[in-house]
Design an enzyme around this catalytic site. Structure first.
Site, mmCIF file in Angstrom:
data_model
loop_
_atom_site.group_PDB
_atom_site.id
_atom_site.type_symbol
_atom_site.label_atom_id
_atom_site.label_comp_id
_atom_site.label_asym_id
_atom_site.label_seq_id
_atom_site.Cartn_x
_atom_site.Cartn_y
_atom_site.Cartn_z
ATOM 1 N N ASP A 114 0.836 -1.200 0.000
ATOM 2 C CA ASP A 114 0.000 0.000 0.000
ATOM 3 C C ASP A 114 0.870 1.248 0.000
ATOM 4 O OD1 ASP A 114 -2.569 1.445 2.158
ATOM 5 O OD2 ASP A 114 -2.325 1.462 -0.035
ATOM 6 N N LYS A 153 2.762 3.362 -5.722
ATOM 7 C CA LYS A 153 2.212 2.320 -6.622
ATOM 8 C C LYS A 153 3.253 1.811 -7.619
ATOM 9 C CE LYS A 153 -0.978 3.377 -4.020
ATOM 10 N NZ LYS A 153 -0.926 2.648 -2.724
ATOM 11 N N ASP A 202 -3.330 -2.954 -2.419
ATOM 12 C CA ASP A 202 -4.394 -1.952 -2.424
ATOM 13 C C ASP A 202 -4.315 -1.124 -3.706
ATOM 14 O OD1 ASP A 202 -5.300 0.981 -0.458
ATOM 15 O OD2 ASP A 202 -6.563 -0.485 -1.485
ATOM 16 N N ASN A 203 -5.393 -0.456 -4.077
ATOM 17 C CA ASN A 203 -5.416 0.565 -5.145
ATOM 18 C C ASN A 203 -5.139 0.048 -6.553
ATOM 19 O OD1 ASN A 203 -3.745 2.103 -2.584
ATOM 20 N ND2 ASN A 203 -5.797 2.752 -3.156
ATOM 21 N N GLU A 208 -11.271 4.425 -0.415
ATOM 22 C CA GLU A 208 -11.627 4.736 0.975
ATOM 23 C C GLU A 208 -12.410 6.044 1.085
ATOM 24 O OE1 GLU A 208 -8.607 3.896 -0.135
ATOM 25 O OE2 GLU A 208 -7.085 5.338 0.385
HETATM 26 O O1 LIG Z 1 -0.611 7.174 -3.082
HETATM 27 C C1 LIG Z 1 -1.154 6.383 -2.313
HETATM 28 N N1 LIG Z 1 -0.454 5.655 -1.466
HETATM 29 C C2 LIG Z 1 0.989 5.857 -1.424
HETATM 30 C C3 LIG Z 1 1.411 5.598 -0.020
HETATM 31 C C4 LIG Z 1 2.560 6.042 0.400
HETATM 32 C C5 LIG Z 1 2.957 5.792 1.798
HETATM 33 O O2 LIG Z 1 3.924 4.753 1.794
HETATM 34 C C6 LIG Z 1 5.139 5.285 2.333
HETATM 35 N N2 LIG Z 1 6.213 4.576 1.721
HETATM 36 C C7 LIG Z 1 6.876 4.882 0.605
HETATM 37 N N3 LIG Z 1 7.819 3.935 0.375
HETATM 38 C C8 LIG Z 1 7.688 3.063 1.374
HETATM 39 C C9 LIG Z 1 8.521 1.835 1.481
HETATM 40 F F1 LIG Z 1 7.879 0.879 2.132
HETATM 41 F F2 LIG Z 1 8.767 1.424 0.235
HETATM 42 F F3 LIG Z 1 9.679 2.121 2.074
HETATM 43 C C10 LIG Z 1 6.715 3.427 2.227
HETATM 44 C C11 LIG Z 1 5.076 6.773 2.053
HETATM 45 O O3 LIG Z 1 5.968 7.470 2.882
HETATM 46 C C12 LIG Z 1 3.621 7.015 2.401
HETATM 47 O O4 LIG Z 1 3.423 7.008 3.792
HETATM 48 C C13 LIG Z 1 -2.619 6.254 -2.270
HETATM 49 C C14 LIG Z 1 -3.359 7.232 -2.920
HETATM 50 C C15 LIG Z 1 -4.739 7.183 -2.897
HETATM 51 N N4 LIG Z 1 -5.476 8.200 -3.584
HETATM 52 O O5 LIG Z 1 -6.746 8.185 -3.553
HETATM 53 O O6 LIG Z 1 -4.832 9.102 -4.172
HETATM 54 C C16 LIG Z 1 -5.422 6.156 -2.227
HETATM 55 C C17 LIG Z 1 -4.670 5.174 -1.573
HETATM 56 O O7 LIG Z 1 -5.285 4.142 -0.905
HETATM 57 C C18 LIG Z 1 -3.285 5.211 -1.597
HETATM 58 O O8 LIG Z 1 -2.596 4.210 -0.960
HETATM 59 MG MG LIG Z 2 -3.922 2.586 -0.476
#
Ligand SMILES: O=C(NC/C=C/[C@H]1O[C@@H](n2cnc(C(F)(F)F)c2)[C@H](O)[C@@H]1O)c1cc([N+](=O)[O-])cc(O)c1O
Ligand SMILES: [Mg+2]
Length: 214
Positions: free
Chosen positions: A141, A144, A169-170, A199
């Site tokens: 999650d 992407k 997810d997504n 969500e």
């Molecule tokens: O962009 C979305 N999610 C991106 C989620 C990103 C999250 O994952 C972390 N991360 C990045 N790299 C790592 C790792 F683990 F690689 F180190 C962890 C980022 O800092 C952030 O907290 C998203 C967007 C929408 N939306 O409606 O736009 C809806 C959703 O459910 C979504 O999940």
């Molecule tokens: Mg998500």
């Protein structure tokens, strides 16, 4: 300096949730994000799909990419058996520290380890630094465009065993087209799509389950 949305979510949980009660923390976040400010938690509709897949996997070692404020980490960890644990990877230090506090309020700090950093750096370290041999369940999650390379890296590092379950997810919104193409055409993964909604919105979304066949 103005507080961040994530800090305001923590404030709401800290004020409204029952300490030590994961369900009340989840309800508090869902209420805040559906009534006050949208945030990218997996939420209560896709959360039920997540619950069912976690119960099917009954993991001893679970792994999550994308802790954010800890909503799905709490959702997963509340279902784990006594000696099972969740490792969750977060890149953003502010999100990691907010998640740590929310997870503490839920009373699940003993079952959840937040690992800060980039997934491509952390995945190769899981065996030596975190005593991981195989992962039974993986929830994707995070960014992407990282779903596909991180799945490949997990396989290359030998963390997947016959029956390991991945859930992403997504799949529809924002979408992860290269991951879907890869996982559905890979002979070692048996895929199932679960249509749902984004969500807190009426927008179409979906989750994809992929069982590793060894
Ligand atoms: O962009 C979305 N999610 C991106 C989620 C990103 C999250 O994952 C972390 N991360 C990045 N790299 C790592 C790792 F683990 F690689 F180190 C962890 C980022 O800092 C952030 O907290 C998203 C967007 C929408 N939306 O409606 O736009 C809806 C959703 O459910 C979504 O999940
Ligand atoms: Mg998500």
């Amino acid at each position: 300096m103005d507080q961040s949305k994530e800090q305001r979510i923590l404030n709401s949980v800290s004020y409204n949730a029952v300490k030590g009660d994961p369900e009340s923390v989840l309800d508090c976040i869902d209420n805040y994000c559906s009534q006050k400010e949208w945030a990218m938690n997996v939420g209560d509709e896709k959360g039920v799909i997540l619950d069912k897949v976690v119960e099917e996997a009954d993991p001893t070692i679970a792994l999550e990419f994308g802790t954010y404020v800890g909503y799905s980490a709490i959702r997963i960890a509340r279902l784990l058996k006594p000696n099972a644990r969740l490792l969750t990877i977060e890149f953003n230090p502010e999100f990691a520290s907010i998640a740590r506090e929310i997870i503490e309020i839920a009373g699940l700090s003993e079952k959840i380890t937040i690992i800060e950093g980039h997934s491509q750096d952390i995945i190769p370290q899981l065996r030596e630094k975190y005593q991981v041999d195989k992962v039974d369940f993986v929830f994707l999650d995070h960014w992407k465009e990282r779903y596909c390379p991180d799945t490949i890296l997990l396989e290359e590092c030998g963390y997947l065993k016959k029956g390991s379950i991945l859930l992403a997810d997504n799949i529809v919104y924002p979408g992860a087209p290269d991951f879907v193409k890869y996982i559905r055409s890979h002979k070692s993964f048996d895929c199932t799509n679960y249509p749902s909604h984004l969500e807190y919105m009426k927008v179409e979304d979906a989750m994809e389950k992929a069982v590793y066949m060894g």
